[in-house]
Design an enzyme around this catalytic site. Sequence first.
Site, PDB file in Angstrom:
ATOM      1  N   ASP A 109       0.478  28.158 -13.133  1.00  0.00           N
ATOM      2  CA  ASP A 109       0.792  28.188 -14.563  1.00  0.00           C
ATOM      3  C   ASP A 109       0.800  29.608 -15.135  1.00  0.00           C
ATOM      4  O   ASP A 109       0.225  30.532 -14.552  1.00  0.00           O
ATOM      5  CB  ASP A 109      -0.273  27.396 -15.343  1.00  0.00           C
ATOM      6  CG  ASP A 109      -0.191  25.899 -15.087  1.00  0.00           C
ATOM      7  OD1 ASP A 109       0.560  25.490 -14.178  1.00  0.00           O
ATOM      8  OD2 ASP A 109      -0.896  25.155 -15.792  1.00  0.00           O
TER       9      ASP A 109
ATOM     10  N   HIS B 191      -3.214  29.567 -11.362  1.00  0.00           N
ATOM     11  CA  HIS B 191      -2.489  30.462 -12.277  1.00  0.00           C
ATOM     12  C   HIS B 191      -2.048  31.709 -11.510  1.00  0.00           C
ATOM     13  O   HIS B 191      -2.903  32.435 -10.996  1.00  0.00           O
ATOM     14  CB  HIS B 191      -3.387  30.854 -13.454  1.00  0.00           C
ATOM     15  CG  HIS B 191      -3.843  29.682 -14.262  1.00  0.00           C
ATOM     16  ND1 HIS B 191      -4.873  28.860 -13.847  1.00  0.00           N
ATOM     17  CD2 HIS B 191      -3.398  29.164 -15.431  1.00  0.00           C
ATOM     18  CE1 HIS B 191      -5.044  27.894 -14.744  1.00  0.00           C
ATOM     19  NE2 HIS B 191      -4.161  28.054 -15.715  1.00  0.00           N
TER      20      HIS B 191
HETATM   21 ZN    ZN Z   1      -1.611  27.515 -19.123  1.00  0.00          ZN
END
Ligand code: ZN
Length: 523
Positions: A323, A467
């Site tokens: 992400d 991430h």
């Molecule tokens: Zn996020």
Amino acid sequence: MSVESPQVKQQDGPTMAPDRPVLTAAIAMVVLLGLVLSATRPPGLPENGVIDSITQNVAVETEEDPPAEGSEEGTTVVDAATVPGTEETTVDYEGDSEVAVAYPAIPNADPLTDFLDRTLTAQVHAFDAANPGAASFEGEWRLTAARDGVVGVRITTTETDSEETRVGHSTYWYETDDGSVHGSSGLLAGQEELAALNDLVREDVPDTVTAGSLHPISGLYDSLAFSPEGDLVVEFDDGQVAPTEEGRVDVVIEREEAEELLSEFGARARDAATQGVEEFTVHAAPEADKDGGDAISPGEISPIDDEIDCSDPETRCVALTYDDGPGGRTPELLDTLAEYDAKATFFVTGYPVMEDPWTVRRTYAEGHELANHTLAHPDLATLGAGGVRGDLDPVQALVYRETGYTMDLMRPPYGSTNDTVAEVTEEMGLAQILWSLDTNDWKDRKADVVADRALDGASDGAIILMHDIHGTTIDASHEIIRELDEEGYTMVTVSQLLGTPEPGQSYVDGVPEAPEDDDDQDD
Ligand code: ZN
């Protein structure tokens, strides 16, 4: 094109018996004259026409079509007046930007007209949505081929936002026989040929072109046309592969070199673009709009590999998801994924996409899935429907403009969703993707900790949250990918894992069972 066989006639000659040496000399003269003239023949005139006119002693007027003409940018231009009844029409638009986009409506070519309307409307919408400072969008058109069952339409757009004005091009190709419309990549025989073209282009582009900007994707190769000589003209929009101030970038691939890249239709389009025409009429409108059918065109990259079946118990699938990116080290992660032939899903955020479109294009080109993680990363559950849409729409538009791809998935920031988010995402055709395994990589910036969590928790059907904006996650991913590969996992995109997820529905994993409700997913 009609090819008449050259004939040597003894017209109006004395009626004496044919004398072999004289006839041979006459043929030799004609052949010689033909060679001399064909060496100097104007471009576009076929050799046969020249020989014919010679053998007919220049007395008979040739009925050949006029030679094709080129534009100042090197592509063939066909006067629209040669296609009787062609009218200009414009895109309907309601919004704040000034929009004037014209395209041709050719009689009996309704599928082409409909396609242009849809496609240009989508482009206007994407421009508007992706640019907070969107001011104006203009489009004009020219025909670049119209004969032998082929129509080529080249659209030139001029878009202005608060920062600059950019000119762009796209070229669409229509087959009158079956009513199918092809984007430019449809001129090529397949993905391999598009990749070969991308290599040729890369060798030939000026130094001003940004390294890593060229990938074999249809969104980038959306303006392929031909010169009157049959060379393939590849065009890129202002700012697409080089700084905007460098203007249009084009590469011309010589006819002989382009030949082996073209599909059968591409070769027909080339032939059509290399001859002029007095008049061309499209005779009948096909019944249905085929729009290229279901077939995937070269440069359209599916996030689903048909060879992989995650529902097969023998195949243990896991979805790595990243992400908030792309991040500075995302390319390094892409290298590792490629090394293990692993696929992942990238839930991208708007501003990083604007800053690094090259990595977004590469991610798409390499078969990973791009998915929407909002423009500004808000808690969507605190927003109304307009706010939710206003944060998702720009990212859809940005990714579409860079890649030509329309994303099917989104992930609400913080996993925070509610009925409003479900309604808006359903309208937008986006499934909501949560996760079954949180590595908490944003909190614990230690590669070994993150790797251990991912590997300890991995199981068939898992969706793993990470991430790619954190260096420690990139470091951890090298180990995660290597280990999962060794353990026999198949690393797949989320769409591959889930089959066809329903828009608006939320999913936490790909373990075959009914998806859970929206309500208790907060994390
Ligand atoms: Zn996020």
